[in-house]
Design an enzyme around this catalytic site. Structure first.
Site, PDB file in Angstrom:
ATOM      1  N   ARG A 264      29.179  36.214  40.499  1.00  0.00           N
ATOM      2  CA  ARG A 264      29.218  34.758  40.639  1.00  0.00           C
ATOM      3  C   ARG A 264      28.055  34.280  41.506  1.00  0.00           C
ATOM      4  NH1 ARG A 264      35.761  33.666  41.376  1.00  0.00           N
ATOM      5  NH2 ARG A 264      36.329  34.821  39.486  1.00  0.00           N
ATOM      6  N   ARG A 279      33.271  36.299  50.386  1.00  0.00           N
ATOM      7  CA  ARG A 279      32.690  35.573  49.258  1.00  0.00           C
ATOM      8  C   ARG A 279      31.361  36.223  48.886  1.00  0.00           C
ATOM      9  NH1 ARG A 279      34.186  30.798  47.209  1.00  0.00           N
ATOM     10  NH2 ARG A 279      35.588  30.548  48.971  1.00  0.00           N
ATOM     11  N   GLU A 351      43.060  33.118  50.031  1.00  0.00           N
ATOM     12  CA  GLU A 351      43.303  33.383  48.607  1.00  0.00           C
ATOM     13  C   GLU A 351      42.893  34.801  48.217  1.00  0.00           C
ATOM     14  OE1 GLU A 351      41.236  30.717  45.979  1.00  0.00           O
ATOM     15  OE2 GLU A 351      41.518  32.046  44.264  1.00  0.00           O
ATOM     16  N   SER A 354      44.720  34.234  41.936  1.00  0.00           N
ATOM     17  CA  SER A 354      44.957  32.915  41.372  1.00  0.00           C
ATOM     18  C   SER A 354      45.536  33.138  39.981  1.00  0.00           C
ATOM     19  CB  SER A 354      43.636  32.160  41.296  1.00  0.00           C
ATOM     20  OG  SER A 354      43.864  30.809  40.968  1.00  0.00           O
ATOM     21  N   ARG A 393      38.788  41.567  48.649  1.00  0.00           N
ATOM     22  CA  ARG A 393      39.605  40.884  49.647  1.00  0.00           C
ATOM     23  C   ARG A 393      40.805  41.740  50.032  1.00  0.00           C
ATOM     24  NH1 ARG A 393      39.203  34.350  48.294  1.00  0.00           N
ATOM     25  NH2 ARG A 393      36.925  34.324  48.427  1.00  0.00           N
TER      26      ARG A 393
END
Length: 425
Positions: A264, A279, A351, A354, A393
RNA sequence: GGAGAGGUGGCCGAGCGGUCGAAGGCGCUUGCCUGCUAAGCAAGUGUGGGGACUACCCCACCGAGGGUUCGAAUCCCUCCCUCUCCGCCA
């Protein structure tokens, strides 16, 4: 993509959904106007083509009976019609393109059960599991502890690739791999998912199916020489796996699990999570995807969430489940639950998964249908996706939550068989 | 990368300029027949879009997109994909 019929028949609902997402709803009226024009042209084109078809048939008859002169006359007429058709068809395809362009950029319609909100602050906590550990020492953030142990290396990663990359060594590298295998095993053995190994480079078309394109192209890494994209999640190849296919209802739900790296660009998140490996431009993830029926999809979403929760429970990581409000809902999602894991470095939940029901939004884009047993009709499937869970994560959560005062890290019980050790390093 | 072959309905497979939405077979649905099952017989069986908006009519679709033609599944071009051989290669 939402159905243009929905826009025609329930424009109010579509507008309302857009407003709930904090988006402008003007596009609906624009589409309605284009659609009106489009249908007008279709009528004209159909009539003209009907005339030409009749003329062509006549030519065949006349030639068969040797009336060549008469045939020439009809051919001349038909030629005229052909020119008219060509102009109308050009107009038609212009309108169709315009409509499609707009349609592809409209987000899914929020499910009625989704709580209304203006920002992520309005997300609703559904439940909590586990209690954040009370440390009798000052816990270290992974970005301090990792480098100190010489198991994480952000400097050399930056040297190699720039910011938002990580290099890991020995026990941490193995922990990453252990988490992947552990999660794949949980989902295949305990939850019955089919393991899939997918390409990490996909075509423009594939990215369009899941909704990454055309609206979010700047978020994706693109290989220019071949106009091919690095996947931002395994959801992309997993959902598109059955595109342009007709499924058997008896085979549904199809439940896929895949491990893949995710790439990403993180454009527009400059100030966010700049420290550590929260991130990254590249991270690992185990992804769950369901292809199911409209009747069951919301029920199935609860199952999917619970499957993802199992991973955190087995790792004994405290987490909570949050239902996203209308403003925070992703582009393709009609309803989403996030799983947030406790991170000492954030002193908060962060988070880690999701889980969404995209209803028929992606299926329509990818033309994924099944034959309904009750009436034999072809209908679009519903697609669900969820992280099961994000590996990077999860590693951070294990490292931070399982650290000891001496800087060593206990290995969660379920990972010990994968790590061949009880403590790191 | 080079040479060749090919992509047709749920599946297999014909058709290679007009009456082809597409033969034939398999599958599926319904009816008949039949102790049950199987077989047999008969009929039906694509998708999408427009309009009437009931049992109706029209249009489009034979990998995708262009072109030739009065007319294309059929001819030409481009692209994508599959297969075979050669080259290269983890």
């Amino acid at each position: 993509m939402i159905d243009i019929k929905t826009i025609r028949d329930q424009a109010g609902l579509v507008k309302q959904s857009l407003r709930k997402r904090n988006e402008n709803d003007d596009v609906v009226d624009v589409i309605l106007e284009f659609d009106k024009q489009r249908r007008k042209i279709i009528e004209a084109v159909n009539a003209l083509r009907g005339q030409r078809n009749a003329a062509s048939k006549k030519v065949a008859q006349l030639k068969a009976s040797g009336e060549n002169e008469e045939a020439e006359k009809v051919i001349a007429q038909a030629k005229q019609l052909g020119q008219q058709i060509a102009t109308e068809e050009k107009k038609l395809s212009e309108y169709e393109e315009k409509i499609m362009e707009l349609l592809l950029r409209i987000p899914n319609i929020c499910h009625e059960s989704v709580p209304f909100g203006n920002s992520e602050d309005d997300n609703v906590e559904v439940r909590k599991w586990g209690k954040p550990r009370v440390f009798d020492f000052e816990p270290q953030a992974h970005w301090d502890l990792g480098p100190k142990l010489k198991l994480m290396d952000f400097e050399r990663a930056a040297k190699l690739s720039g910011s938002r990359f990580t290099v890991m060594y020995s026990c941490f590298a193995r922990l990453e791999r252990a988490l992947i295998n552990f999660m794949l095993d949980v989902h295949t053995k305990q939850h019955g998912y089919t393991e899939v190994w997918v390409p990490h480079l996909v075509k423009r078309e594939t990215m369009t199916t899941t909704g990454q394109l055309p609206k979010f192209e700047e978020e994706a890494y693109r290989i220019e020489s071949d106009d091919i994209f690095l996947i931002p999640t395994a959801e992309v190849p997993l959902v598109a796996l059955r595109s342009n296919e007709i499924l058997q209802e008896a085979d549904l739900p199809l439940r896929y699990v895949a491990y893949s790296p995710c790439y990403r660009r993180e454009a527009g998140s400059y100030g966010k999570d700049v420290r550590g490996m929260i991130r990254q431009h590249q991270f690992d993830k185990v992804e769950l995807v369901w292809l199911t029926t409209p009747e069951k999809s919301f029920e199935d979403l609860e199952r999917l969430v619970s499957d993802a929760e199992t991973v955190l429970k087995l790792l004994e990581l405290p987490y909570r489940v949050v239902e996203l409000c209308t403003a925070d809902l992703g582009f393709g999602a009609a309803k989403t639950y996030d799983l947030e894991v406790w991170l000492p470095s954030y002193n908060n939940y962060k988070e880690i998964s999701s889980c969404s029901n995209d209803t028929d939004f992606q299926a329509r884009r990818g033309n994924i249908r099944y034959r309904r047993r009750s009436d034999g009709k072809l209908v679009f499937a519903h697609t669900l996706n969820g992280s099961g869970v994000a590996i990077g994560r999860a590693l951070v959560a294990v490292v931070e939550n399982y650290q000891r005062s001496d800087g060593r890290i206990d290995v969660p019980k379920v990972l010990q068989p994968y790590m061949n050790c009880e403590v790191i390093p």
